[in-house]
Design an enzyme around this catalytic site. Structure first.
Site, PDB file in Angstrom:
ATOM      1  N   GLN A   1       0.847  -1.191   0.000  1.00  0.00           N
ATOM      2  CA  GLN A   1       0.000   0.000   0.000  1.00  0.00           C
ATOM      3  C   GLN A   1       0.881   1.240   0.000  1.00  0.00           C
ATOM      4  O   GLN A   1       1.539   1.527   1.003  1.00  0.00           O
ATOM      5  CB  GLN A   1      -0.878  -0.034   1.256  1.00  0.00           C
ATOM      6  CG  GLN A   1      -1.722   1.193   1.464  1.00  0.00           C
ATOM      7  CD  GLN A   1      -2.320   1.228   2.867  1.00  0.00           C
ATOM      8  OE1 GLN A   1      -1.808   0.593   3.780  1.00  0.00           O
ATOM      9  NE2 GLN A   1      -3.399   1.956   3.036  1.00  0.00           N
TER      10      GLN A   1
ATOM     11  N   TYR B   1       0.738   4.669   0.327  1.00  0.00           N
ATOM     12  CA  TYR B   1       0.042   5.901   0.715  1.00  0.00           C
ATOM     13  C   TYR B   1       0.998   6.888   1.382  1.00  0.00           C
ATOM     14  O   TYR B   1       1.216   7.975   0.901  1.00  0.00           O
ATOM     15  CB  TYR B   1      -1.104   5.592   1.698  1.00  0.00           C
ATOM     16  CG  TYR B   1      -2.352   4.980   1.097  1.00  0.00           C
ATOM     17  CD1 TYR B   1      -2.380   4.480  -0.197  1.00  0.00           C
ATOM     18  CD2 TYR B   1      -3.525   4.909   1.848  1.00  0.00           C
ATOM     19  CE1 TYR B   1      -3.539   3.918  -0.727  1.00  0.00           C
ATOM     20  CE2 TYR B   1      -4.685   4.350   1.330  1.00  0.00           C
ATOM     21  CZ  TYR B   1      -4.691   3.856   0.050  1.00  0.00           C
ATOM     22  OH  TYR B   1      -5.838   3.312  -0.450  1.00  0.00           O
TER      23      TYR B   1
ATOM     24  N   SER C   1       4.699  -1.358   3.898  1.00  0.00           N
ATOM     25  CA  SER C   1       4.878  -2.732   4.360  1.00  0.00           C
ATOM     26  C   SER C   1       5.005  -3.669   3.171  1.00  0.00           C
ATOM     27  O   SER C   1       4.248  -3.561   2.200  1.00  0.00           O
ATOM     28  CB  SER C   1       3.683  -3.169   5.209  1.00  0.00           C
ATOM     29  OG  SER C   1       3.523  -2.298   6.290  1.00  0.00           O
TER      30      SER C   1
ATOM     31  N   GLU D   1      -9.361  -1.128   5.735  1.00  0.00           N
ATOM     32  CA  GLU D   1      -8.164  -1.270   6.562  1.00  0.00           C
ATOM     33  C   GLU D   1      -8.543  -1.167   8.033  1.00  0.00           C
ATOM     34  O   GLU D   1      -8.062  -1.933   8.857  1.00  0.00           O
ATOM     35  CB  GLU D   1      -7.133  -0.189   6.208  1.00  0.00           C
ATOM     36  CG  GLU D   1      -5.862  -0.310   7.051  1.00  0.00           C
ATOM     37  CD  GLU D   1      -4.728   0.569   6.561  1.00  0.00           C
ATOM     38  OE1 GLU D   1      -5.006   1.677   6.087  1.00  0.00           O
ATOM     39  OE2 GLU D   1      -3.570   0.136   6.682  1.00  0.00           O
TER      40      GLU D   1
END
Ligand SMILES: Cc1cc2nc3c(=O)[nH]c(=O)nc-3n(C[C@H](O)[C@H](O)[C@H](O)COP(=O)(O)OP(=O)(O)OC[C@H]3O[C@@H](n4cnc5c(N)ncnc54)[C@H](O)[C@@H]3O)c2cc1C
Lengths: 363, 417
Positions: free
Chosen positions: B138, B140, B173, B256
């Protein structure tokens, strides 16, 4: 298949909420709690009119034939509205009869309890904080009861008491006693929660009728009690959060509403965060009472401990968030604070119930 | 309310058990450690080897996993039934069988694609993601855009049929092992903060991507920095419309929150703590006989159950098409706070044995509880910190005033949340 309230349940809840808002606003709550008994006949009859006392009584005995969840929804609303009166003890006495009496006894006793013309209560706790039936000393012999029961809700108002006592074989069973029976002494007490007064009751060779149904009736009634108290605690908690939120939106300091301060927002958010999942917890326990019986006793112990601890924290935070006004007698918040103290102590404290849950899991 | 374990449900449970006995044998179970030491780690939580994949395919075929995903995209497309779901989760957990994969791909990207993806994107990605064949990360957060995510600066400039991406993502991650990244990038720098953002799927093998691992407090390196230098991404990899990335990501963030707040993580760790407390001696008796530890164990089990039933309630509201409101907003804060409390209880049960590091062979459970304990801090931060969750609950859930500064910065319409 779903985990939510039915349209009927939602309607019932709304009806009861509206009834209590109209018939028992806080001014009325205060007037009733200032009386000696904290029991108001007109209010009780109003609740009877809505079928509240008999919700869970089987239809063939004049009740609503509904489930514990429905009764718990009523308990939630009464907790929300801070309603004074003998609902809780009466509900538990009714459940003692439903679960612990013979068919014939049920036929005799339930119809008047369902319509609320005969008010019941339960006499369970004993000295030394003993809510565990195994340790009760009150005994039944030759048709009479002897012993002392503490913290009996509305003993001075009730027509009948459902008493837990030991028989000659040493087993603990339920007995029905009429309040007017000889050998009963009721000691009035100064109590914290004025909306639900409790008394000590002494029995000296008081004539009593053994309940002749299944012996499991007592435990069933205790489980129901834990769940109803949890629902009451939830209703009160929700009300405290609502009050605190609406106060935070109107009270201004430092040129803005206090609800704009992040510390206040976060305190309220924490309250909401604890409260929301707790709803599902007691719903589940109440549902389990009728439908997942093997999980009920342990869930009941857990929800009693959890919801009453939560109630304590919610009333504390709500009071703090109101500042000085929250600490006054005139402001209503302390009435819920007091109910939280009742809910925590009645039927045994949180630690007792957690220990019970541990043992029930075989630990 | 109707959760009755009617005969058909008992039958269903037996069916699930029979399936598990047949398809997940002792040999399968023994072929890998039953509890992943990084049980709290996002994205690596659940076993994903060939045996597990074979098993999952059979389980999907039978309708046990990914019940909310249509069959044509690789799910099992079953009617919503929280009780069956609970039975499946319960039995799979008892059998230590591979469940639904959790992590950024299956739990966040898949629901987002189901909601906003093109038919081609759905066909291409969902099935393989559910089986763990495509791993996602992800993209972001950036060095300057954490809680205030909308201030992100990674740019994507249109060049024919491609976006050219330049920027720097951080705390990503599993970026080092991921095949793909779903990222938020700025496509229209001149538009107000929230309107200039788009949601892009980026192949991690694209030229111009450099991944540099970052070591966490646990000592492991699951998260990374990702540098994007003129990375070319086909416009067909845009999810939703250009400039709608913020809205699209909303649905990811919601998932999430649910993923991180899910009761499953805490349930698994709590099972471990209970086992530990029964097995370990503490001052001459099994730790579970210590009255304080017993009480805490019950208290946390109660909260884990509350979290599970809260999940049923949310699913029911969803099935009824009702807005869960504040009930949906508290999940992450509740779940992560609980995750920390559960892991911390494990440390108390371990007592001085908690001094032993993961991997120390004489340590109870090989020291895995320390990892769980540390990870419980990580998940308080990842996916929106606890304080950000509190802001969301207070503002969107309770209707308290928005932070005027955040409002000005983000130019958000207070009602739109
Ligand atoms: C284990 C882990 C895995 C992660 N994985 C990913 C990933 O895969 N992909 C990805 O994009 N990101 C990932 N992140 C990043 C994560 O989303 C950010 O760390 C998080 O959003 C916080 O941003 P920040 O680190 O910049 O902290 P900051 O935003 O700088 O926050 C610092 C502190 O300030 C507080 N704070 C900030 N703003 C406010 C406010 N308005 N009100 C009150 N308090 C405030 C925060 O609560 C926090 O305590 C991961 C993080 C961790 C720890």
């Amino acid at each position: 298949m779903d985990f939510g309230l039915s349209a009927d349940q939602l309607l019932f809840q709304q009806t009861l909420r509206r009834f209590l808002a109209e018939q028992c606003p806080m001014t009325r709550v205060r007037a009733i709690m200032e009386t000696e008994t904290a029991h108001d006949l007109a209010l009780w009859q109003g609740l009877c009119g809505l079928g509240v006392p008999g919700l869970i009584v089987p239809a063939e005995h004049g009740g609503g034939g509904l489930e514990l969840l429905d009764l718990a929804l009523a308990a939630e609303e009464l907790g929300y509205a801070c309603t004074p009166g003998p609902f809780l003890g009466h509900a538990l006495a009714t459940i003692c009869v439903i679960e612990g009496a013979s068919e014939e006894q049920r036929g005799h006793w339930l119809p008047t309890m369902a319509e609320g013309t005969s008010i019941g209560t339960v006499a369970w706790g004993e000295a030394g904080s003993q809510w565990n039936p195994e340790h009760w000393a009150t005994f039944y012999e030759g048709g009479t009861l002897s012993g002392e029961k503490l913290f009996v809700p509305f003993a001075n108002v009730a027509d009948v008491l459902l008493v837990g006592a030991r028989n000659a074989e040493g087993s603990v069973r339920l007995y029905r006693v009429e309040r007017e029976a000889p050998g009963i002494t009721i000691t009035p007490l100064a109590v914290v929660d004025m909306t639900r007064k409790v008394q000590h009751v002494r029995f000296e060779r008081t004539p009593a009728t053994p309940l002749e149904g299944p012996p499991s009736g007592l435990q069933r009634a205790i489980d129901a009690g834990c769940i109803l108290v949890a629902a009451d605690a939830f209703g009160g908690s929700r009300r405290c959060l609502e009050m605190a939120v609406s106060y935070a939106k109107t009270r201004e300091q430092f040129g803005q509403v206090i609800g704009a301060f992040q510390a206040v927002k976060h305190q309220l958010a924490n309250m909401a965060c604890e409260l929301e999942p707790a709803l599902s917890l007691w719903w589940y326990a109440a549902h389990a009472y009728d439908h997942i019986r093997d999980q009920c006793e342990r869930h009941a112990a857990m929800v009693k401990a959890h919801l009453t601890d939560l109630y304590d924290r919610m009333t504390r935070d709500a009071t703090e968030l109101h500042g000085g006004i929250g600490f006054t007698w005139e402001f209503d918040l302390h009435l819920w604070f007091r109910r939280a103290i009742f809910d925590r102590g009645f039927l045994g404290d949180a630690h007792y119930h957690r220990e019970r849950a541990a043992r029930l899991a075989g630990w | 309310m109707d959760l009755r374990f009617r005969p058909e449900y008992e039958a269903f449970r037996q069916e699930v058990r029979a399936f598990l006995t047949q398809h997940w044998t002792d040999e399968d179970r023994a072929s890998a450690p039953p509890v992943n030491p990084r049980g709290m780690s996002l994205g690596t939580a659940i076993r994903n080897d060939e045996r597990a994949t074979r098993f999952r395919l059979a389980a999907i075929e039978r309708g046990y996993l990914y019940r909310h995903v249509p069959r044509r995209y690789g799910g099992s497309e079953q009617p919503f039934d929280p009780l069956k779901l609970a039975i499946i989760q319960d039995e799979f957990r008892k059998a230590e069988a591979p469940g639904e994969l959790i992590g950024q791909g299956p739990s966040m990207l898949v629901p987002t694609l189901l909601e906003h993806g093109t038919e081609e994107q759905k066909q291409r990605f969902i099935r393989d993601t559910l089986l763990g064949k495509i791993q996602w990360c992800q993209g972001y957060s950036e060095p300057g855009a954490g809680s205030d995510l909308a201030s992100l600066r990674t740019r994507a400039d249109l060049d024919g049929d491609f976006f050219v991406v330049n920027g720097h993502k951080i705390w990503t991650s599993n970026a080092d092992t991921a095949d793909w990244m779903f990222a938020l990038v700025r496509t229209d720098p001149d538009k107000p903060k929230h309107e200039g953002i788009s949601y892009l799927l980026i192949d991690m093998k694209s030229p111009g991507i450099t991944v540099r691992p970052l070591r966490q407090m646990t000592g492991e390196a699951d998260f990374n920095e990702v540098f994007l230098d003129n990375v070319r991404v086909p416009v067909t990899n845009l999810v939703g419309k250009r400039g709608q990335g913020w809205t699209v990501s909303r649905s990811t963030l919601k998932h999430e929150r649910n993923l991180i707040g899910s009761a499953l993580l805490s349930e698994r760790v709590l099972d471990g703590v209970r086992f530990l407390a029964q097995a370990l001696e503490l001052r001459g008796r099994p730790a579970i006989q210590d009255p304080v530890l017993r009480a805490r164990l019950v208290e946390l089990e109660t909260k884990v159950l509350a979290s599970r039933y809260h999940g049923y309630r949310l699913l029911t509201l969803q099935a009824r098409g009702e807005d869960p409101g504040i009930a949906g907003l508290v999940t992450k804060l509740y779940g992560t706070t609980l995750g920390y409390d559960v892991a911390r209880l494990a440390m108390d049960v371990l007592s001085d044995r908690g001094l032993l590091a993961p991997g120390e062979t004489t340590a109870p459970a090989m020291g895995m509880f320390l990892t769980a304990y540390m990870w419980s801090l990580g998940i308080l931060i990842a996916g929106g910190t606890a304080n950000i969750q509190r802001n969301v609950i207070a503002e969107r859930g309770l209707g308290l005033p928005r932070d005027p500064r955040a409002q000005r910065d983000t130019g958000q319409n207070p009602k739109e949340g």
